[in-house]
Write an enzyme that holds these catalytic residues in place. Structure first.
Site, PDB file in Angstrom:
ATOM      1  N   ARG A   1       1.199  90.328  34.645  1.00  0.00           N
ATOM      2  CA  ARG A   1       2.727  90.965  34.452  1.00  0.00           C
ATOM      3  C   ARG A   1       2.993  91.070  32.978  1.00  0.00           C
ATOM      4  O   ARG A   1       2.779  89.959  32.269  1.00  0.00           O
ATOM      5  CB  ARG A   1       3.829  90.250  35.292  1.00  0.00           C
ATOM      6  CG  ARG A   1       5.309  90.693  34.955  1.00  0.00           C
ATOM      7  CD  ARG A   1       6.432  90.172  35.597  1.00  0.00           C
ATOM      8  NE  ARG A   1       6.673  88.925  35.080  1.00  0.00           N
ATOM      9  CZ  ARG A   1       7.839  88.085  35.838  1.00  0.00           C
ATOM     10  NH1 ARG A   1       8.203  88.483  36.605  1.00  0.00           N
ATOM     11  NH2 ARG A   1       7.991  87.167  34.909  1.00  0.00           N
TER      12      ARG A   1
ATOM     13  N   HIS B   1      14.415  80.941  36.014  1.00  0.00           N
ATOM     14  CA  HIS B   1      13.021  80.655  35.494  1.00  0.00           C
ATOM     15  C   HIS B   1      12.358  79.400  35.446  1.00  0.00           C
ATOM     16  O   HIS B   1      11.294  78.772  35.735  1.00  0.00           O
ATOM     17  CB  HIS B   1      12.622  81.725  34.546  1.00  0.00           C
ATOM     18  CG  HIS B   1      12.823  83.031  34.652  1.00  0.00           C
ATOM     19  ND1 HIS B   1      13.971  83.915  34.659  1.00  0.00           N
ATOM     20  CD2 HIS B   1      12.138  83.924  35.431  1.00  0.00           C
ATOM     21  CE1 HIS B   1      13.896  85.080  34.973  1.00  0.00           C
ATOM     22  NE2 HIS B   1      12.492  85.181  35.500  1.00  0.00           N
TER      23      HIS B   1
ATOM     24  N   GLU C   1      12.402  95.236  41.522  1.00  0.00           N
ATOM     25  CA  GLU C   1      13.206  94.031  41.479  1.00  0.00           C
ATOM     26  C   GLU C   1      14.553  94.345  41.206  1.00  0.00           C
ATOM     27  O   GLU C   1      15.727  93.541  40.796  1.00  0.00           O
ATOM     28  CB  GLU C   1      12.720  92.907  40.483  1.00  0.00           C
ATOM     29  CG  GLU C   1      12.282  93.445  39.114  1.00  0.00           C
ATOM     30  CD  GLU C   1      11.563  92.214  38.367  1.00  0.00           C
ATOM     31  OE1 GLU C   1      11.851  90.927  38.688  1.00  0.00           O
ATOM     32  OE2 GLU C   1      11.265  92.575  37.254  1.00  0.00           O
TER      33      GLU C   1
ATOM     34  N   ARG D   1       2.749  85.155  35.229  1.00  0.00           N
ATOM     35  CA  ARG D   1       3.860  85.410  34.661  1.00  0.00           C
ATOM     36  C   ARG D   1       3.320  84.932  33.198  1.00  0.00           C
ATOM     37  O   ARG D   1       3.247  83.922  32.709  1.00  0.00           O
ATOM     38  CB  ARG D   1       5.100  84.474  34.986  1.00  0.00           C
ATOM     39  CG  ARG D   1       5.764  84.818  36.168  1.00  0.00           C
ATOM     40  CD  ARG D   1       6.914  83.827  36.318  1.00  0.00           C
ATOM     41  NE  ARG D   1       7.769  83.991  37.416  1.00  0.00           N
ATOM     42  CZ  ARG D   1       7.935  83.998  38.565  1.00  0.00           C
ATOM     43  NH1 ARG D   1       6.674  82.912  39.066  1.00  0.00           N
ATOM     44  NH2 ARG D   1       8.592  84.491  39.680  1.00  0.00           N
TER      45      ARG D   1
ATOM     46  N   ARG E   1      21.835  84.602  39.181  1.00  0.00           N
ATOM     47  CA  ARG E   1      20.992  83.871  39.821  1.00  0.00           C
ATOM     48  C   ARG E   1      20.881  82.438  39.141  1.00  0.00           C
ATOM     49  O   ARG E   1      20.567  81.471  39.681  1.00  0.00           O
ATOM     50  CB  ARG E   1      19.373  84.224  40.061  1.00  0.00           C
ATOM     51  CG  ARG E   1      18.956  84.483  38.770  1.00  0.00           C
ATOM     52  CD  ARG E   1      17.490  85.173  38.844  1.00  0.00           C
ATOM     53  NE  ARG E   1      16.448  84.561  38.884  1.00  0.00           N
ATOM     54  CZ  ARG E   1      15.040  85.095  38.690  1.00  0.00           C
ATOM     55  NH1 ARG E   1      14.859  86.355  38.465  1.00  0.00           N
ATOM     56  NH2 ARG E   1      13.950  84.257  38.395  1.00  0.00           N
TER      57      ARG E   1
HETATM   58  C1  PEP Z   1      11.488  88.075  41.004  1.00  0.00           C
HETATM   59  O1  PEP Z   1      12.338  88.646  40.249  1.00  0.00           O
HETATM   60  O2  PEP Z   1      11.293  87.708  42.050  1.00  0.00           O
HETATM   61  C2  PEP Z   1      10.112  87.679  40.047  1.00  0.00           C
HETATM   62  C3  PEP Z   1       9.113  87.405  40.801  1.00  0.00           C
HETATM   63  O3  PEP Z   1      10.140  87.529  38.694  1.00  0.00           O
HETATM   64  P1  PEP Z   1      10.748  86.568  37.922  1.00  0.00           P
HETATM   65  O4  PEP Z   1      11.348  85.359  39.110  1.00  0.00           O
HETATM   66  O5  PEP Z   1       9.959  86.009  36.998  1.00  0.00           O
HETATM   67  O6  PEP Z   1      11.941  87.046  37.286  1.00  0.00           O
HETATM   68 MG    MG Z   2      12.069  89.059  38.004  1.00  0.00          MG
END
Ligand code: PEP
Ligand code: MG
Length: 541
Positions: A330, A188, A428, A294, A462
């Site tokens: 969101r 993030h 997601e 966000r 990730r």
């Molecule tokens: C995602 O997971 O693709 C998303 C848009 O949310 P974030 O990157 O904030 O987890």
């Molecule tokens: Mg996400």
């Protein structure tokens, strides 16, 4: 001149002065400090400030009838008066002639280690409290609570690494570029950094503190950094920057133009933001709406939970300024790599799979209601769509809607205006893909979060830089999940957008359009290049 190779996170080039931000973990000065008295005074001042802050948090928790929270903060305040702990820190400062920071770092860790070795699990937990307080005291000592800042003059921010909170707290007007010695592509923090629209280079392994204050060129496109560049390199980059400006200016002719393929297929081209002040850039780049706000930023930037009023003003600003364009906000997605100390979340072995996003909201209902009330109040000022993250079951979605209705009822009783709004689900997780038909019965729209969808489909963290070569958002399973979502959404009359990083990947734009995606939401600076890409496509062939 020193040429440092790193990796490109965000494109563009700039020349400026490098300022090295030393996050608390890295800033401990281990040199000799002869003036122990001054260091001890700094230590006590910082302890007192943190104690007062904990007492204020206890009071706020008490007022919110959160007796458990209040007792945690009160015991934190008591710990900061612990004679044994204080004596240990003072011993390090005077005995070893070291800085207050060093004394706190070593003293607190020492005491926490001692406690951890005790057999009593209750007392053992105190060691976590001590480590948390250690961070707070260090932040207080180093004045780092405001995040990286070096006055008003624009600078190139260098650091070992940055957390999502640190990026959220950046004064975006003064940061020209970011260079990190470590850093990662999919965290993030990285996503927020990319959203700043400035060049970013990560994994610049040869970056060193000693470059602080030096003239520097950052080439975010090639992933290069030049410290004390020679005249030829400066001249070369003057030219590069001129070309970049010309390219950006040339895209401006696309403002006001439709986002439509040659054969007439129109797409909603939206922008992702993380800060209410990003609206300006969104409008400059002529996005047709905001596909993902966000809201996490509001929760990361301060050391306390943002009040309903603060949230309302932020949401209202965005929907009002974007009107008549629509805005998807969101609900908060904190936890995992977005840590918020004031929430006192438990330490987890697998935080990405843990208490995060909607799970926090559904666990801490008061916090959730506070956010939903703020959103509903803002809905009276524009076109709001509310998006719930990390949904994995229909039950969760129904619970969210139930709480939302409760908030709406409350506001109506209070005679507070609420506008119309739509309800959406982030797709997601693989679970949400497989129940997308069910979810469609309760939702108005879907937004595919390809960042987490890739992580959870491929079972790949990730955030782990060692797994980069396995983290493949183009994996056929991910693409198939997107297709399934679009088809199911359309069967039930739901709009389907993509708001993860993949939405801006122009190598997939044609694929997404052929699948029938309704909306693509990307960083504001990608809007016009993506509009160009779409206008060049012809889906007839
Ligand atoms: C995602 O997971 O693709 C998303 C848009 O949310 P974030 O990157 O904030 O987890
Ligand atoms: Mg996400």
């Amino acid at each position: 001149m020193l040429r440092i190779e790193g990796k490109s996170l965000a494109q563009g080039a700039v020349i400026g002065k490098m300022r090295f931000y030393r996050a608390p973990e890295y800033e401990i000065d281990e040199g000799d400090f002869d003036d122990s008295e001054a260091e001890i005074e700094r230590f006590f001042t910082a302890m007192e400030a943190v104690k007062q802050h904990q007492l204020a948090l206890a009071e706020a928790a008490e007022a919110a009838s959160d007796s458990e929270g209040a007792s945690v903060f009160t015991s934190h305040a008591a710990l900061l008066e612990d004679k044994g702990l204080i004596a240990r820190v003072v011993e390090f400062i005077t005995g070893m002639k070291r800085s207050a920071e060093f004394g706190v770092k070593v003293g607190f860790t020492d005491v926490a280690d001692d406690i951890r070795s005790l057999p009593d699990p209750y007392i053992m937990r105190r060691s976590d409290d001590i480590m948390e307080l250690e961070h707070e005291v260090l932040v207080e000592l180093m004045g780092a609570s405001g995040g990286p800042s070096f006055g008003k003059d624009p600078f190139i921010l260098a650091a070992f690494d940055l957390t999502a909170s640190e990026v959220a707290r950046l004064d975006r007007k003064s940061v020209l570029a970011i260079v990190l010695k470590e850093g990662n592509f999919n965290t993030h923090a990285a996503i927020l950094a990319k959203g700043l629209g400035i060049p970013c280079v990560i994994r610049a392994e040869d970056l060193a503190y000693s470059f602080d204050g030096k003239d520097t060129i950052v080439d975010g496109t090639e992933g290069l950094v030049f410290v004390e560049p020679d005249e030829d390199t400066v001249a070369e980059y003057d030219e590069v920057m001129k070309k970049n400006r010309e390219f950006t200016d040339s895209l401006l002719r696309l403002r006001g133009k439709m986002t439509v393929t040659k054969d007439g297929r129109e797409v909603r081209l939206y922008a992702n933001i993380s800060n209410p002040y990003d609206v300006e850039t969104v409008l400059e780049n002529d996005a047709s709406g905001i596909g993902l706000f966000r809201s996490d930023y509001l929760f990361l930037k301060d050391r306390e939970y943002p009040s309903e009023e603060e949230q309302y003003l932020a949401y209202r600003k965005v929907v009002e300024e974007m009107k008549p364009r629509s805005v998807i906000i969101r609900t908060v997605d904190i936890g995992s790599d977005k840590s918020v100390p004031y929430l006192q979340l438990p330490k987890e072995e697998n935080p990405a799979l843990g208490l995060r996003a909607i799970r926090i909201s559904l666990t801490r209902r008061d916090f959730f209601k506070c956010q939903l009330r703020a959103m509903l109040r803002a809905s009276a000022f524009g076109h709001l769509r509310i998006l719930f993250p990390m949904i994995t079951s229909l039950k969760e979605l129904k619970e969210c809607k139930q709480i939302l209705s409760e908030c709406e009822e409350e506001l109506k009783k209070e005679k507070v205006a609420v506008g119309g709004y739509k309800i959406g689900v982030m797709i997601e997780t693989p679970a949400s893909v497989f129940i997308v038909d069910e979810l469609a019965t309760e939702a108005d729209f879907f937004s595919v979060g390809t960042n987490d969808l890739t992580q959870f489909t491929l079972a790949i963290d990730r955030q782990n830089p060692d797994l980069d070569r396995f983290y493949d958002p183009h994996h056929p399973a991910v693409i198939e999940e997107i297709r399934m979502t679009i088809e199911a959404g359309h069967r039930h009359g739901c709009l389907v957008g993509i708001c993860g990083e993949l939405a801006g990947d122009t190598s997939l734009t044609e694929t997404f359009l052929r699948m029938g995606v309704d909306e693509l939401s990307v960083n504001p600076q990608f809007v016009l290049p993506l509009r160009q890409k779409i206008r060049d496509l012809d889906l007839r062939s």
